[in-house]
Enzyme design. Sequence first.
Site, mmCIF file in Angstrom:
data_model
loop_
_atom_site.group_PDB
_atom_site.id
_atom_site.type_symbol
_atom_site.label_atom_id
_atom_site.label_comp_id
_atom_site.label_asym_id
_atom_site.label_seq_id
_atom_site.Cartn_x
_atom_site.Cartn_y
_atom_site.Cartn_z
ATOM 1 N N TYR A 117 0.832 -1.213 0.000
ATOM 2 C CA TYR A 117 0.000 0.000 0.000
ATOM 3 C C TYR A 117 0.863 1.258 0.000
ATOM 4 O O TYR A 117 0.725 2.115 0.876
ATOM 5 C CB TYR A 117 -0.918 0.033 1.227
ATOM 6 C CG TYR A 117 -1.681 -1.243 1.463
ATOM 7 C CD1 TYR A 117 -2.793 -1.548 0.687
ATOM 8 C CD2 TYR A 117 -1.281 -2.145 2.441
ATOM 9 C CE1 TYR A 117 -3.499 -2.727 0.891
ATOM 10 C CE2 TYR A 117 -1.982 -3.330 2.643
ATOM 11 C CZ TYR A 117 -3.089 -3.608 1.867
ATOM 12 O OH TYR A 117 -3.775 -4.775 2.075
ATOM 13 N N TYR A 157 -11.784 -7.299 7.429
ATOM 14 C CA TYR A 157 -10.668 -7.398 6.478
ATOM 15 C C TYR A 157 -10.399 -8.872 6.193
ATOM 16 O O TYR A 157 -10.243 -9.667 7.127
ATOM 17 C CB TYR A 157 -9.392 -6.732 7.017
ATOM 18 C CG TYR A 157 -8.238 -6.938 6.067
ATOM 19 C CD1 TYR A 157 -8.141 -6.182 4.905
ATOM 20 C CD2 TYR A 157 -7.289 -7.934 6.281
ATOM 21 C CE1 TYR A 157 -7.120 -6.403 3.994
ATOM 22 C CE2 TYR A 157 -6.271 -8.165 5.379
ATOM 23 C CZ TYR A 157 -6.193 -7.397 4.233
ATOM 24 O OH TYR A 157 -5.197 -7.622 3.320
ATOM 25 N N ASP A 201 -12.660 -16.393 9.624
ATOM 26 C CA ASP A 201 -11.323 -16.038 9.164
ATOM 27 C C ASP A 201 -10.434 -15.833 10.396
ATOM 28 O O ASP A 201 -10.464 -14.778 11.015
ATOM 29 C CB ASP A 201 -11.419 -14.761 8.310
ATOM 30 C CG ASP A 201 -10.058 -14.281 7.817
ATOM 31 O OD1 ASP A 201 -9.029 -14.815 8.286
ATOM 32 O OD2 ASP A 201 -10.028 -13.364 6.974
ATOM 33 N N LYS A 224 -1.009 -16.669 8.416
ATOM 34 C CA LYS A 224 -0.082 -15.844 9.202
ATOM 35 C C LYS A 224 0.882 -16.614 10.139
ATOM 36 O O LYS A 224 1.987 -16.901 9.733
ATOM 37 C CB LYS A 224 -0.852 -14.762 9.935
ATOM 38 C CG LYS A 224 -1.309 -13.670 8.949
ATOM 39 C CD LYS A 224 -1.658 -12.354 9.606
ATOM 40 C CE LYS A 224 -1.718 -11.224 8.614
ATOM 41 N NZ LYS A 224 -3.046 -10.902 8.108
HETATM 42 C C1 LIG Z 1 -3.659 -10.871 6.813
HETATM 43 C C2 LIG Z 1 -5.050 -11.317 6.716
HETATM 44 C C3 LIG Z 1 -5.566 -11.876 5.533
HETATM 45 C C4 LIG Z 1 -4.756 -11.982 4.258
HETATM 46 O O1 LIG Z 1 -3.648 -12.817 4.405
HETATM 47 P P1 LIG Z 1 -2.404 -12.654 3.369
HETATM 48 O O2 LIG Z 1 -1.486 -13.768 3.783
HETATM 49 O O3 LIG Z 1 -1.845 -11.290 3.599
HETATM 50 O O4 LIG Z 1 -2.944 -12.839 2.009
HETATM 51 C C5 LIG Z 1 -6.886 -12.286 5.529
HETATM 52 N N1 LIG Z 1 -7.653 -12.187 6.614
HETATM 53 C C6 LIG Z 1 -7.199 -11.668 7.778
HETATM 54 C C7 LIG Z 1 -8.107 -11.603 8.972
HETATM 55 C C8 LIG Z 1 -5.891 -11.213 7.862
HETATM 56 O O5 LIG Z 1 -5.445 -10.661 8.996
#
Ligand SMILES: *Cc1c(COP(=O)(O)O)cnc(C)c1O
Length: 424
Positions: free
Chosen positions: A13, A141, A242, A271
């Site tokens: 970004y 997000y 997520d 992550k």
């Molecule tokens: C970081 C993140 C993503 C995206 O993961 P990337 O490995 O950066 O593609 C999706 N959802 C959440 C909640 C995140 O924190």
Amino acid sequence: MTAFDKAHILHPYASSVPSADMHLVKSAKGVYLELEDGSMLIDGMSSWWSVIHGYNVLELNKAAMEQVSKMSHVMFGGLTHEPAIKLAETLLEITHANLEHIFFSDSGSVSVEVALKMAYQYHSSQGNKQKSKILAFKKGYHGDTFGAMSVCDPITGMHTAFEEVLHKNIFAEEPMCMFEDVWDEGYIEDFKNTLEKNHTQIAAVILEPIVQGAGGMRIYSPMFLKRVRELTDAFDVLLILDEIATGFGRTGKLFAYEHAGVCPDILCIGKALTGGYMSLAATLASKKVMQGIETDGNILMHGPTFMANPLACAVANASLNLLLASPWKENIQKIELQLNKELKVCEKLAIVKEVRVLGAIGVVELHKDIDLLFMTPEFVQRGVWVRPFLNLVYIMPPYIISPKELKQLTTTIYEVIAAYEISL
Ligand SMILES: *Cc1c(COP(=O)(O)O)cnc(C)c1O
């Protein structure tokens, strides 16, 4: 070297003509990043949630090197390998018993794409092709690829830049009931009405459990999640959770959905999965979801080149062994106590709106947006790495951080916010 970087290399970004200077990291160990000039910074960000054991970890280095000497990669179509099998066994063991299938991919965003495909295919295989939308939340997000963007917050997400090309999904108001607030059914009213009105077109609800991360670092009530689960069940809508940011202990539970005692139909993780060593993610699904997709001989349509990369899986296995053998719960509780004690003083500053803490996550929300050009040098001079966004100064340090190192982080946050307030 940094001049070349500035002239040619794009960063997250960021403009191709950046105004701020980049810091070159030479090496990293424990919670410290070592810069080009030899200065050491305590990493408050765990390199965006991922480096839970700190940097340069003996056990993870060993796992990577041993796997390199066997094979770094092999295709996953028609072939399989021990690192992937072991990792799948552990992940299915430590997540909810209803999750019985796992799809490995290379990044969090891709794991979200896979989850969305699963949800669409589940309903279309049942002849419900009109269930083509996702109900997502404001302030959410879920990643940067097109499907993932289409379920991010419509304002702070990237909808304005891509409005014409994004799949049109449906949004409910974000959870307004904070973690400790007393529950009131009014909090779920908007979601309930939106679901009731649109459920015939909705394939799934997607939500970050308990903590909405990059959309605003908001920590909400487990009751909200519990009610979302009950309502999705009642309306034949799947629930995608997520856990890419919150998974692996960050909120004080191994997975944040445990705070609410619920089970998703589809779960995304990423992550911290490899302890921050390399990119790996996964989408887990229940038997109901996979059997639903496969009605009439359909199959899930996805298959990345580097699916279940053995090197990443081997490091993930070592990282999970390390985490599960450690007193992670106690460590995170200690961090939580200290964050609560030491960050709360920030509330004395007029510019500070609120301090929020859950597990090893500490958030200081300001009344004003942050100027990185002011704040970053202030942090770096004081020997810490913190990267605020919007009006949020937040940290999620590696679990191995010592009380003294954490104290330096929290003290510095107070000092830098105080300096920012004066500079305005
Ligand atoms: C970081 C993140 C993503 C995206 O993961 P990337 O490995 O950066 O593609 C999706 N959802 C959440 C909640 C995140 O924190």
